[in-house]
Write an enzyme that holds these catalytic residues in place. Structure first.
Site, PDB file in Angstrom:
ATOM      1  N   ARG A 257     -53.111  -8.991  21.049  1.00 49.33           N
ATOM      2  CA  ARG A 257     -51.867  -8.548  21.861  1.00 49.33           C
ATOM      3  C   ARG A 257     -50.693  -8.834  20.922  1.00 49.33           C
ATOM      4  NH1 ARG A 257     -50.142  -8.438  27.550  1.00 49.33           N
ATOM      5  NH2 ARG A 257     -49.097  -6.549  26.620  1.00 49.33           N
TER       6      ARG A 257
ATOM      7  N   HIS B 157     -49.895 -15.091  33.984  1.00 53.30           N
ATOM      8  CA  HIS B 157     -48.186 -14.716  33.928  1.00 53.30           C
ATOM      9  C   HIS B 157     -47.742 -14.977  35.319  1.00 53.30           C
ATOM     10  CE1 HIS B 157     -48.950 -12.127  30.225  1.00 53.30           C
ATOM     11  NE2 HIS B 157     -48.386 -13.213  29.824  1.00 53.30           N
TER      12      HIS B 157
ATOM     13  N   ALA C 157     -57.166  -4.882  34.322  1.00 52.16           N
ATOM     14  CA  ALA C 157     -56.752  -5.545  32.964  1.00 52.16           C
ATOM     15  C   ALA C 157     -55.811  -6.604  33.327  1.00 52.16           C
ATOM     16  CB  ALA C 157     -55.755  -4.401  31.981  1.00 52.16           C
TER      17      ALA C 157
ATOM     18  N   CYS D 165     -45.792  -5.650  35.414  1.00 53.95           N
ATOM     19  CA  CYS D 165     -46.371  -5.632  34.318  1.00 53.95           C
ATOM     20  C   CYS D 165     -45.872  -4.523  33.534  1.00 53.95           C
ATOM     21  CB  CYS D 165     -47.884  -5.757  34.346  1.00 53.95           C
ATOM     22  SG  CYS D 165     -48.319  -7.587  34.971  1.00 53.95           S
TER      23      CYS D 165
END
Length: 273
Positions: free
Chosen positions: A89, A165, A253, A259
Site C-alpha cells: 500500500r 482501521h 478487501a 473507505c
C-alpha cells in the site's frame, strides 16, 4: 451546510492481489464488473446528495488505490500524507501526494518510522480527533498530528483484526453523535467513547460485519452498505436518512462506503451539519 467535496478513485484496477487483512482472499477474488457497478452506484448516490466528487487516475498494480480514505488526513489546505504499514500500500503514496500537490494542497509528512493510515484511523467528532491505533497506525503519529493541528487527540486501541482501521467500527454523525461497534475496542477505548460522545449508536455484530459503521455522512443523510436494516431503523429514530448501497465486492478487501471516499473539505464533522 458546507458544500461537501470528496475524492474517489474508479475501481478500474481493483482486485484482491494480496492478503493484508482477514477479509482478503486471493482464492475468492473479486468480480470486476460488479465492483464497477457498485462503485458507480455509490458515486451517483453521493452526487444526488449534492457532493462534488473529484477523481484520481487508477493505476495498474495498485488495487487498493480505490480506498482513498487511507491516502492521508485533510485539514484546511494541508494534506497529511499516510505512512502505510504494508509495502504493497505504501506504493500508493506518490500518486496520492502528486494529486494533492496538483490541486493546491500543501503536502505534509509524518516522521520516519511512524505509521499513520490517514482518515481510516483519524476521525473528528466535533473538534476532537479520535484515533485508532495498534493494527495499522501508531499512537505517536496521532500525537504528532494533534500537536500540529492544535487539537485534542483521543487514542482508541483496536483489538479485532477484522476492524483494523477506526473507520470500520466508528462513524461520527455530528458533534456529539456517532455510530460504533463496541466489540472492536478494548474496555478503555469504550469508556473513552462513552465519556466524550453523548450519543452513541451501537451496531450489531451482524451489521458491523457488513461494515455498517463504514458510512459516508452528508448532512442528515447516511450512506451505508446494504443489509444493515437494524442500523437503518436506528438512524431513522435519530432523524437521519439512511441510504443503502450494495458494496459487497469491496467488503472482500475489507472496505465499504467510507473507505472509498476522502473528504476534501476538512475532517471536522461539524462542517457536515
Amino acid at each position: 451546510m458546507k458544500h461537501p467535496r470528496i475524492l474517489m478513485c474508479p475501481p478500474d484496477h481493483y482486485g484482491i492481489e494480496y492478503e493484508i487483512n482477514p477479509w482478503m482472499s486471493r482464492s475468492r477474488g473479486s468480480v470486476p464488473e460488479r465492483a464497477k457497478q457498485q462503485w458507480t452506484q455509490l458515486y451517483e448516490t453521493l452526487q444526488v446528495l449534492g457532493v462534488t466528487i473529484e477523481l484520481m487516475q487508477p493505476q495498474k498494480g495498485l488495487p487498493d488505490l480505490v480506498f482513498t480514505a487511507n491516502a492521508g488526513l485533510v485539514f484546511g489546505q494541508n494534506f497529511y500524507s499516510s505512512r502505510f504499514r504494508h509495502e504493497v500500500r505504501a506504493r500508493e503514496t506518490p500518486y496520492f501526494e502528486a494529486w494533492f500537490r496538483e490541486h493546491d494542497f500543501t503536502v505534509m509528512r509524518l516522521p520516519e518510522g511512524v505509521y499513520f493510515e490517514g482518515a481510516g484511523d483519524a476521525l473528528f467528532c466535533g473538534s476532537t480527533l479520535f484515533a485508532g491505533y495498534r493494527i495499522r497506525s501508531d499512537v505517536q503519529g496521532h500525537q504528532h498530528l494533534g500537536k500540529i493541528l492544535g487539537k485534542m487527540v483521543l487514542p482508541l486501541e483496536l483489538i479485532n483484526p477484522r476492524y483494523y482501521h477506526l473507520d470500520t467500527c466508528f462513524c461520527p454523525l455530528a458533534p456529539g453523535e456517532a455510530i460504533y461497534y463496541p466489540a472492536a475496542f478494548d474496555a478503555y477505548g469504550r469508556k473513552v467513547l462513552e465519556s466524550h460522545i453523548p450519543r452513541l449508536l451501537a451496531c450489531t455484530d451482524t451489521e458491523a460485519h457488513r461494515f455498517g459503521c463504514n458510512a459516508v455522512v452528508v448532512g442528515k443523510s447516511v450512506v451505508i452498505n446494504s443489509g444493515c436494516e437494524q442500523l437503518a431503523a436506528d438512524l431513522r429514530k435519530w432523524s437521519y436518512e439512511p441510504i443503502a448501497v450494495e458494496l459487497d465486492e469491496f467488503l472482500k478487501a475489507g472496505g465499504s462506503a467510507k473507505c472509498l471516499t476522502l473528504r476534501l473539505d476538512g475532517e471536522d464533522a461539524a462542517q457536515w451539519s
